[in-house]
Structures are given as C-alpha cells and as structure tokens.
Design a protein around this motif. Structure first.
Motif, PDB file in Angstrom:
ATOM      1  N   LEU A   1       0.878  -1.167   0.000  1.00 41.11           N
ATOM      2  CA  LEU A   1       0.000   0.000   0.000  1.00 41.11           C
ATOM      3  C   LEU A   1       0.926   1.230   0.000  1.00 41.11           C
ATOM      4  O   LEU A   1       1.852   1.314   0.826  1.00 41.11           O
ATOM      5  CB  LEU A   1      -0.886   0.020   1.256  1.00 41.11           C
ATOM      6  CG  LEU A   1      -1.737   1.284   1.455  1.00 41.11           C
ATOM      7  CD1 LEU A   1      -2.731   1.477   0.311  1.00 41.11           C
ATOM      8  CD2 LEU A   1      -2.487   1.223   2.791  1.00 41.11           C
ATOM      9  N   ILE A   2       0.692   2.134  -0.949  1.00 42.76           N
ATOM     10  CA  ILE A   2       1.518   3.344  -1.011  1.00 42.76           C
ATOM     11  C   ILE A   2       0.628   4.556  -0.769  1.00 42.76           C
ATOM     12  O   ILE A   2      -0.374   4.755  -1.468  1.00 42.76           O
ATOM     13  CB  ILE A   2       2.242   3.461  -2.369  1.00 42.76           C
ATOM     14  CG1 ILE A   2       3.150   2.229  -2.577  1.00 42.76           C
ATOM     15  CG2 ILE A   2       3.045   4.760  -2.444  1.00 42.76           C
ATOM     16  CD1 ILE A   2       4.043   2.294  -3.810  1.00 42.76           C
TER      17      ILE A   2
ATOM     18  N   ASP B   1       7.372  -7.204  -9.859  1.00 41.44           N
ATOM     19  CA  ASP B   1       6.138  -7.852 -10.291  1.00 41.44           C
ATOM     20  C   ASP B   1       5.188  -8.087  -9.112  1.00 41.44           C
ATOM     21  O   ASP B   1       4.560  -9.136  -8.997  1.00 41.44           O
ATOM     22  CB  ASP B   1       6.468  -9.171 -11.008  1.00 41.44           C
ATOM     23  CG  ASP B   1       5.278  -9.673 -11.820  1.00 41.44           C
ATOM     24  OD1 ASP B   1       4.375  -8.859 -12.125  1.00 41.44           O
ATOM     25  OD2 ASP B   1       5.229 -10.875 -12.121  1.00 41.44           O
ATOM     26  N   GLN B   2       5.089  -7.094  -8.234  1.00 38.56           N
ATOM     27  CA  GLN B   2       4.199  -7.218  -7.076  1.00 38.56           C
ATOM     28  C   GLN B   2       3.028  -6.243  -7.220  1.00 38.56           C
ATOM     29  O   GLN B   2       3.105  -5.271  -7.976  1.00 38.56           O
ATOM     30  CB  GLN B   2       4.986  -6.925  -5.794  1.00 38.56           C
ATOM     31  CG  GLN B   2       6.015  -8.006  -5.502  1.00 38.56           C
ATOM     32  CD  GLN B   2       6.776  -7.740  -4.218  1.00 38.56           C
ATOM     33  OE1 GLN B   2       7.207  -6.633  -3.959  1.00 38.56           O
ATOM     34  NE2 GLN B   2       6.951  -8.785  -3.418  1.00 38.56           N
ATOM     35  N   SER B   3       1.977  -6.507  -6.457  1.00 41.85           N
ATOM     36  CA  SER B   3       0.778  -5.681  -6.590  1.00 41.85           C
ATOM     37  C   SER B   3       0.856  -4.467  -5.672  1.00 41.85           C
ATOM     38  O   SER B   3       1.350  -4.549  -4.536  1.00 41.85           O
ATOM     39  CB  SER B   3      -0.474  -6.503  -6.267  1.00 41.85           C
ATOM     40  OG  SER B   3      -0.421  -6.945  -4.933  1.00 41.85           O
ATOM     41  N   VAL B   4       0.397  -3.344  -6.193  1.00 44.18           N
ATOM     42  CA  VAL B   4       0.480  -2.077  -5.463  1.00 44.18           C
ATOM     43  C   VAL B   4      -0.882  -1.389  -5.493  1.00 44.18           C
ATOM     44  O   VAL B   4      -1.498  -1.264  -6.557  1.00 44.18           O
ATOM     45  CB  VAL B   4       1.505  -1.128  -6.153  1.00 44.18           C
ATOM     46  CG1 VAL B   4       1.511   0.235  -5.472  1.00 44.18           C
ATOM     47  CG2 VAL B   4       2.898  -1.733  -6.180  1.00 44.18           C
ATOM     48  N   LEU B   5      -1.321  -0.928  -4.329  1.00 42.14           N
ATOM     49  CA  LEU B   5      -2.432   0.021  -4.305  1.00 42.14           C
ATOM     50  C   LEU B   5      -1.849   1.365  -3.888  1.00 42.14           C
ATOM     51  O   LEU B   5      -1.266   1.482  -2.803  1.00 42.14           O
ATOM     52  CB  LEU B   5      -3.521  -0.400  -3.311  1.00 42.14           C
ATOM     53  CG  LEU B   5      -4.661   0.624  -3.166  1.00 42.14           C
ATOM     54  CD1 LEU B   5      -5.490   0.718  -4.451  1.00 42.14           C
ATOM     55  CD2 LEU B   5      -5.574   0.291  -1.985  1.00 42.14           C
ATOM     56  N   ILE B   6      -1.972   2.358  -4.759  1.00 45.00           N
ATOM     57  CA  ILE B   6      -1.479   3.697  -4.413  1.00 45.00           C
ATOM     58  C   ILE B   6      -2.693   4.587  -4.171  1.00 45.00           C
ATOM     59  O   ILE B   6      -3.633   4.599  -4.973  1.00 45.00           O
ATOM     60  CB  ILE B   6      -0.505   4.260  -5.484  1.00 45.00           C
ATOM     61  CG1 ILE B   6       0.057   5.623  -5.043  1.00 45.00           C
ATOM     62  CG2 ILE B   6      -1.148   4.364  -6.860  1.00 45.00           C
ATOM     63  CD1 ILE B   6       1.267   6.084  -5.884  1.00 45.00           C
ATOM     64  N   ILE B   7      -2.699   5.272  -3.028  1.00 38.85           N
ATOM     65  CA  ILE B   7      -3.861   6.111  -2.690  1.00 38.85           C
ATOM     66  C   ILE B   7      -3.425   7.567  -2.516  1.00 38.85           C
ATOM     67  O   ILE B   7      -2.258   7.853  -2.228  1.00 38.85           O
ATOM     68  CB  ILE B   7      -4.562   5.638  -1.390  1.00 38.85           C
ATOM     69  CG1 ILE B   7      -3.651   5.860  -0.170  1.00 38.85           C
ATOM     70  CG2 ILE B   7      -4.978   4.172  -1.499  1.00 38.85           C
ATOM     71  CD1 ILE B   7      -4.394   5.789   1.154  1.00 38.85           C
ATOM     72  N   ASP B   8      -4.372   8.453  -2.715  1.00 46.48           N
ATOM     73  CA  ASP B   8      -4.110   9.860  -2.400  1.00 46.48           C
ATOM     74  C   ASP B   8      -5.403  10.488  -1.888  1.00 46.48           C
ATOM     75  O   ASP B   8      -6.485  10.172  -2.372  1.00 46.48           O
ATOM     76  CB  ASP B   8      -3.587  10.639  -3.612  1.00 46.48           C
ATOM     77  CG  ASP B   8      -2.750  11.849  -3.178  1.00 46.48           C
ATOM     78  OD1 ASP B   8      -1.529  11.846  -3.433  1.00 46.48           O
ATOM     79  OD2 ASP B   8      -3.315  12.778  -2.540  1.00 46.48           O
TER      80      ASP B   8
END
Ligand code: FAD
Ligand code: UDP
Length: 371
Positions: A5-6, A25-32
């Motif tokens: 989580l970013i 190759d990893q999954s990312v959720l980026i939030i703002d």
C-alpha cells in the motif's frame, strides 16, 4: 491482499509504485487523499484551455543523468531555462543578483566579473560563523542588497526573519558576478513535454498498480489488507502528532486567466519589497503553449493550509529526529518524500530518494510469493 500500500501519489509514491510493479512484479495500491495523482506537481488544462500548475510553478532541473534517464521512460521533454525578475525600487532586475542587477540598481557600468566581485566585496559584511539565512546573504552582498532582495521576501514566505532560518534556505539562491540570468545552472533544465500529470499517468499505468483517489490513509488502513506500507505524507500525522506538530509553511494560490497572450516578461516575477504575495508566475513561459489567453498564479504564504514547506530550523530538525526514531522502530513501513522525511527537497531530489529507497528494498525485503 495487496503486496504494497503506497500513501501519496506524488513523485515519492509514484516512483516507488512504478519500480515495485515493474521490477518486482508485485501488486500495489497507491492512494491519495486529493482527487488527482502527481502530488504538488499536478498540472491540468484550466477552463480556458491553458496548461497550468495547480500548486504553483514547478520547474524541473537536475544535475543527475540517471534521474533524467529514469523519468525519460515516461515523458518526452522540452528545454526550458527559468528566468526570474524582481521588482526592486520600481525597477525589474534579474534574480539571482548578477552583474546586470548591480549595474541597473546602482547606475554602474561594471564590465567584468572582477569588477562586480570587488563591488560586492566592498559591501559584504564579515560573518564569523555562517549559520542563518541572514548570515549567508549579508556575508556575500552586504546589508542593503540583503534587505532589498531577501529580508522582506523571506519574512513573507516563512513568517520568520532570515536570522531565524537555517542558512540552507537562502543559500538556494546564489549570487553571481557574471551576466548569467538563469535561475538555475543545472546541466538538465527541462519540462515534461505534455505536462507532469501525463508523465505520472504513464508511470502508474502498469497492470500491477491500482489507484484510489479521495482516500485518506486513516480511513482505509484497516479495510485494505496489505503486507507492507510506503508512506509519503507528513510524518507527524502518521504518528498522531505524538510529540506535537511539526511546523510546515503553506501557501494560498490565486490563479487568474487573462484574455491576453502574455502578462509578464519572464516565467516568474518576485516581489521582495512590496505586496502581500511573494511572486507571480505565468505558465506559458514554462510550457511553451501557444494560446490567446494566459494563466498566472499569485502565491500568498500562510501558516494554515496544506503542508507545502518543511521549515528548516534547528528546533524543527530536533523534533523531526524524534519522529524519525519512531519511524525506524516501525516495522514494514518505509517513509519517503518531502513530507515524510521533513526535507526541503526539489522534485529531482525526491526522485533520487525514492530510487535509493527502492534499491534498499531490493536488498532487504524478500520477494514473497502471493498466496
Ligand atoms: P507531494 O508531492 O506532496 O506528494 C505527497 C502526496 O501524499 C500528496 O498528494 C498528498 O495529498 C498525499 N497524502 C499525504 N497524506 C496523505 C494521507 N494521509 N492519505 C492519502 N494521501 C496523503 N521542486 C522542483 O524541483 N522545482 C520547482 O520549481 C518546485 N516548485 C515548487 C513550488 C511550490 C509552490 C511547492 C510547494 C513545491 C515546489 N517544488 C519544486 C517541490 C516539489 O513540489 C516537491 O519536491 C515534490 O512534489 C515532492 O514530492 P513528494 O511525493 O515527496 O510529495
Ligand atoms: N528568497 C528571497 N528572495 C527572492 C528569492 C528567494 O529572499 O527573491 C529566499 C526566500 O527565503 C526563499 C528562499 O530564498 O524561500 C529559496 O528560494 P526559492 O526560489 O528556491 O524558493 P521555492 O521555489 O522553493 O519556493
């Protein structure tokens, strides 16, 4: 379950999202929590169709080939050398102070670097130990030029006298004895050809990256499962202000669109001696856009509002160190960027910091396999 989580989709968060998605190759959720990506570098076409910067003028400059090479994967560039004039005593003169500035203000005809150097040396005041933002300037150009160019601007911008600020603040602006009137002298002075936001869109377009906007970390931290966290917001907020608030300086931006092709001669005009605003910037100089209208931004410094500038002074650094110690004890969380590391960083420095953090992650964080 996201691998990462970013928090924050500015330079720090977006560079790390891109690196992790493409190289691990990893999954990312980026939030703002804002309704857009790109952080403070966010630009957009306004109602008139002029490309403008929502959070004030952002000019890209760096001496690092590696940082330009990295970003060049996501954008083409246009060359742009920023120039700034200052309104001093009813004259418009180059900032940083150079030979042209001195000649214009004092009605002189200094022809060489040596002559200008001798002029400044005759006015400079010796300072035993250069500690503050006043010392830096007074020791180079003397009190009169210091008062005209730096004292008023700094008091407005920071709400503090230069004598109360670390020397690093005014040291950002050099003094010159030649006629170079560029604001920066870096080897690379370039702007993303189609704007910053377009560059960020490309950076975040990897299939391993999901983006969630209008989302505050505090609202979603318990409902979005994730293995590790990268946090690029204010570090004191992350720890619920446990040791008190870290001071940040804010700005109020007043954007205006005018039905005329050009408003001022240079990208930015500073107002060190008058007005409540510090500077006016006109974006078409930066972007090269051809348009019948033009958009300008006035910057009014303020104590309240979004945190834009960490305030470099020893007591703030001491408070930051306490938060930094907490951060060091917090497992599985990486603190990166201007707000999370409380550093007055330019964009290129944040990109460099994020790439360095990625290298550390590659060395230290094992590649787990998703369940
Ligand atoms: P930011 O861009 O601030 O991104 C952090 C993001 O995190 C923000 O979008 C914020 O909304 C989000 N966030 C914070 N907390 C939370 C939370 N709890 N939940 C969800 N999201 C959160 N640099 C230059 O190189 N050249 C320039 O000309 C230049 N001009 C500037 C002019 C101004 C007026 C300002 C303020 C800065 C300027 N800078 C310039 C500096 C540049 O803006 C920064 O270096 C860069 O944007 C920092 O990137 P970042 O990712 O660390 O932070
Ligand atoms: N500064 C000043 N007069 C000027 C320009 C800058 O006193 O005309 C001082 C002021 O304290 C400012 C600092 O130098 O905050 C750094 O200027 P810079 O242009 O780098 O500020 P930024 O673009 O980061 O706001």
């Amino acid at each position: 379950m996201y691998d990462w989580l970013i928090v924050g989709a500015g330079f720090a968060g977006s560079v790390l999202a891109e690196r992790i998605a493409s190289q691990r190759d990893q999954s990312v959720l980026i939030i703002d929590r804002r309704p857009h990506i790109a952080g403070n570098a966010y630009d957009r076409h306004d109602d008139a169709g002029v490309l403008m910067h929502q959070y004030g003028p952002h000019i890209f400059h760096t001496n690092s080939d590696a940082i330009v090479d990295y970003l060049s994967q996501f954008t083409e560039w246009r060359p742009y050398e920023h120039r700034v004039l200052g309104r001093i005593d009813d004259k418009l003169v180059p900032i940083p102070i150079n030979r042209t500035t001195i000649n214009a203000l004092y009605g002189l005809d200094l022809r060489t670097d040596e002559e200008a150097e001798a002029f400044l040396a005759s006015r400079a005041e010796p300072v035993e130990e250069i500690r503050t933002s006043e010392d830096v300037v007074v020791s180079k150009v003397g009190r009169e030029l210091y008062e005209k160019f730096f004292r008023g601007y700094t008091r407005k911008q920071w709400g503090l006298d230069p004598s109360e600020l670390d020397k690093s603040v005014t040291a950002r602006v050099p003094t010159r004895t030649n006629e170079d009137d560029r604001y920066f002298t870096d080897t690379h002075q370039i702007m993303p050809k189609h704007g910053y936001t377009r560059m960020f869109e490309k950076m975040l377009s990897h299939p391993n990256i999901k983006i969630m906007l209008n989302a505050d970390y505090r609202e979603i931290r318990d409902i979005v499962p994730h293995r590790r966290l990268i946090y690029t917001g204010p570090i004191d907020e992350f720890f619920d202000f446990r040791y008190g608030k870290l001071p940040y300086r804010s700005l109020r931006f007043e954007h205006r669109t005018l039905e005329q092709e050009q408003f001022q001669e240079t990208g930015t005009v500073n107002y060190p001696m008058s007005e409540e605003y510090t500077r006016i910037s006109e974006y078409k100089h930066l972007t090269g856009q051809k348009h019948h209208a033009t958009t300008i931004t006035y910057e009014y410094p303020s104590a309240k509002g979004d945190p834009y500038y960490p305030i470099p002074r020893p007591e703030n650094q001491a408070l930051y160190k306490k938060y930094q110690a907490l951060a060091a004890e917090t497992d599985n969380v990486h603190f990166v960027g201007r707000l999370a590391t409380y550093r007055y960083y330019n964009m290129d420095q944040v990109v460099g910091q994020a790439l360095a953090e990625f290298r550390r992650i590659q060395e230290a964080v094992p590649l787990w396999t998703a369940p």
